[in-house]
Write an enzyme that holds these catalytic residues in place. Structure first.
Site, PDB file in Angstrom:
ATOM      1  N   TYR A   1       8.091   5.729 -16.102  1.00  0.00           N
ATOM      2  CA  TYR A   1       8.989   6.838 -16.419  1.00  0.00           C
ATOM      3  C   TYR A   1       9.357   6.892 -17.900  1.00  0.00           C
ATOM      4  O   TYR A   1       9.848   7.902 -18.388  1.00  0.00           O
ATOM      5  CB  TYR A   1      10.277   6.757 -15.584  1.00  0.00           C
ATOM      6  CG  TYR A   1      10.070   6.993 -14.090  1.00  0.00           C
ATOM      7  CD1 TYR A   1       8.815   7.265 -13.566  1.00  0.00           C
ATOM      8  CD2 TYR A   1      11.136   6.954 -13.211  1.00  0.00           C
ATOM      9  CE1 TYR A   1       8.623   7.468 -12.214  1.00  0.00           C
ATOM     10  CE2 TYR A   1      10.963   7.162 -11.849  1.00  0.00           C
ATOM     11  CZ  TYR A   1       9.691   7.417 -11.360  1.00  0.00           C
ATOM     12  OH  TYR A   1       9.514   7.621 -10.017  1.00  0.00           O
TER      13      TYR A   1
ATOM     14  N   LYS B   1       1.076  -3.727  -7.214  1.00  0.00           N
ATOM     15  CA  LYS B   1      -0.294  -3.286  -6.908  1.00  0.00           C
ATOM     16  C   LYS B   1      -1.220  -4.146  -7.756  1.00  0.00           C
ATOM     17  O   LYS B   1      -2.014  -3.644  -8.567  1.00  0.00           O
ATOM     18  CB  LYS B   1      -0.410  -1.780  -7.233  1.00  0.00           C
ATOM     19  CG  LYS B   1      -1.655  -1.109  -6.699  1.00  0.00           C
ATOM     20  CD  LYS B   1      -1.676  -0.957  -5.194  1.00  0.00           C
ATOM     21  CE  LYS B   1      -3.001  -0.377  -4.727  1.00  0.00           C
ATOM     22  NZ  LYS B   1      -3.177  -0.443  -3.271  1.00  0.00           N
TER      23      LYS B   1
ATOM     24  N   ASP C   1       1.523  -0.575  -0.917  1.00  0.00           N
ATOM     25  CA  ASP C   1       1.136   0.221   0.261  1.00  0.00           C
ATOM     26  C   ASP C   1       1.496  -0.513   1.549  1.00  0.00           C
ATOM     27  O   ASP C   1       2.011   0.079   2.495  1.00  0.00           O
ATOM     28  CB  ASP C   1      -0.347   0.614   0.213  1.00  0.00           C
ATOM     29  CG  ASP C   1      -1.233  -0.461  -0.381  1.00  0.00           C
ATOM     30  OD1 ASP C   1      -0.703  -1.487  -0.835  1.00  0.00           O
ATOM     31  OD2 ASP C   1      -2.470  -0.286  -0.379  1.00  0.00           O
TER      32      ASP C   1
ATOM     33  N   ASP D   1      11.647   3.533  -6.891  1.00  0.00           N
ATOM     34  CA  ASP D   1      12.160   4.879  -6.651  1.00  0.00           C
ATOM     35  C   ASP D   1      11.720   5.353  -5.263  1.00  0.00           C
ATOM     36  O   ASP D   1      12.524   5.839  -4.448  1.00  0.00           O
ATOM     37  CB  ASP D   1      11.589   5.809  -7.739  1.00  0.00           C
ATOM     38  CG  ASP D   1      12.248   7.168  -7.748  1.00  0.00           C
ATOM     39  OD1 ASP D   1      13.197   7.379  -6.969  1.00  0.00           O
ATOM     40  OD2 ASP D   1      11.807   8.032  -8.527  1.00  0.00           O
TER      41      ASP D   1
ATOM     42  N   ASP E   1      14.126   5.384  -1.355  1.00  0.00           N
ATOM     43  CA  ASP E   1      14.339   6.544  -0.485  1.00  0.00           C
ATOM     44  C   ASP E   1      13.779   6.279   0.913  1.00  0.00           C
ATOM     45  O   ASP E   1      14.367   6.672   1.916  1.00  0.00           O
ATOM     46  CB  ASP E   1      13.680   7.793  -1.073  1.00  0.00           C
ATOM     47  CG  ASP E   1      14.631   8.545  -1.995  1.00  0.00           C
ATOM     48  OD1 ASP E   1      15.529   7.886  -2.556  1.00  0.00           O
ATOM     49  OD2 ASP E   1      14.484   9.765  -2.149  1.00  0.00           O
TER      50      ASP E   1
END
Ligand code: NAD
Length: 365
Positions: free
Chosen positions: A141, A188, A220, A244, A248
């Protein structure tokens, strides 16, 4: 010394839920004799109306002078056509940056009495109590360079330094020590170099915490496990992008957006806020659930205030009120009595006083 809290009620349901959080903090302070001193300041749309900008200097100065900031929410559809810098959200983004918290904490708890409000089967979600620790100031970001190299090609940079990974990993391990002593670090590493550095540094930090179990999980796999076995996690550590998304996703175990708290810590001043937005569709009607704000206040007591017992008692009061059937509209099943925002605050306050009196009576015997 009183705990200095800058209250930023903000827009929409923000003032309604922060009023209940402040009521509970005041009650805890009175019961346990550790004072809290509040000051209230404008942010977001309210600040645009009163001061012409979403983060007035007076607000920022008061926040930097406080021990902690407790924010409601910002945003209103009336500002949607405006340029980004003139919208209420710009005030919150500027505040987060100025306070400098690099660790975003998002607990997601399945309250036993709200199991049937979640999308999960009871046997899958029962006992889920997850803390996502997300790196907030680095990664994809913020990485440079970024941009469009042509109208048809865009790029971003994913970059992490050893020190950035180390400091967020330490937050995760420290917090795990106060919980079930397990950290799952999501990355990852099979594809990304930044993830390989992440994994190396997290493994090194773990050596300082031999009492905490570390597992590395591919992002994943982590997402899949959150959807199938959420109770198998304690603390999940992740970078900015993965955190992020996971935070959620993890929130689904809680049953309503209205009960989720958050904290951003590690900077100059810690910031606490419910996860939800300003909910203009229900603002001013007493329909908002104040639990996210009240649970954020409990995090404030624990992490900034150094008052873990009082934080525990406040969290138990929330649990007790829910177990006794207290429901705002977002939590109520058909036919259940619906409490207003204020009545929910009062139900938690009654539970708090009961728990305190019970403990007091026990100690007096
Ligand atoms: P929202 O979180 O405000 O609302 C989403 C839905 O959840 C709505 O139906 C709302 O009624 C409900 N809801 C939210 N909080 C609730 C609560 N405490 N009790 C009961 N129901 C609740 O998200 P949105 O509708 O996408 O955004 C509305 C505004 O809030 C926008 O201006 C957005 O930019 C802003 N926003 C601010 C923040 C923040 O201040 N941190 C976060 C998200 C969105």
């Amino acid at each position: 010394m009183p705990l200095k809290v800058a209250l930023l009620p903000g827009d929409g349901i923000g003032p309604e839920v922060t009023a209940e959080a402040a009521r509970l903090l005041t009650r805890v302070a009175d019961l346990y004799g550790h004072p809290v001193q509040f000051s209230s300041h404008a942010i977001g749309g309210e600040a645009i109306e009163r001061h012409g900008r979403p983060l007035p200097e007076e607000t920022l100065a008061a926040c930097l002078d406080a021990d902690a900031v407790l924010l409601g929410a910002v945003g209103h559809p009336r500002y949607e056509g405006r340029p980004p810098a003139e919208r209420p959200e710009a005030g919150l983004l500027a505040l987060r940056q100025a306070l400098g918290g690099f660790a975003n904490l998002r607990p997601a708890l399945c309250h036993p009495s709200l199991v049937d409000r979640t999308p999960f089967r009871a046997d899958r979600v029962q006992g889920a109590d997850i803390l996502i620790v997300r790196e907030l100031l680095g990664g994809l970001y913020f990485g440079e360079p970024r941009g469009f190299s042509s109208p048809d090609t865009a790029f971003n940079t994913l970059v992490y330094s050893r020190s950035e990974v180390e400091r967020i990993a330490r937050v995760a391990f420290d917090l795990a020590r106060g919980r079930r002593r397990r950290v799952a670090s999501a990355d990852k590493a099979n594809v990304l170099e930044t993830s390989r550095l992440w994994r190396t540094v997290v493994t090194e930090v773990a050596r300082d915490y031999p009492d905490v179990a570390l597992e590395h999980v591919y992002i994943d796999t982590c997402a899949m496990r959150l959807a199938t076995a959420p109770a198998s996690f304690d603390v999940i550590l992740a970078d900015n992008l993965f955190g992020d998304i996971l935070s959620d996703q993890a929130a689904s175990v809680a049953g309503s957006l209205g009960v989720l708290p958050s904290a951003s810590i590690g900077g100059q001043v810690d910031l606490y806020e419910p996860v939800h937005g300003s909910a203009p569709d229900i603002a001013g009607q007493g329909l908002a659930n104040p639990i996210g704000a009240i649970a954020s206040a409990a995090m404030l007591l624990r992490l900034t205030g150094g008052r873990p017992h009082e934080a525990d008692v406040l969290e138990r009061a929330i649990e007790t009120a829910l177990a006794a059937g207290a429901r705002t509209r977002d939590l109520a099943a058909p036919g259940e009595r619906i409490l207003s925002t204020r009545e929910m605050g009062e139900a938690i306050e009654h539970a708090l006083v009961d728990i305190h009196d019970h403990q007091h009576a026990y100690h007096a015997v």
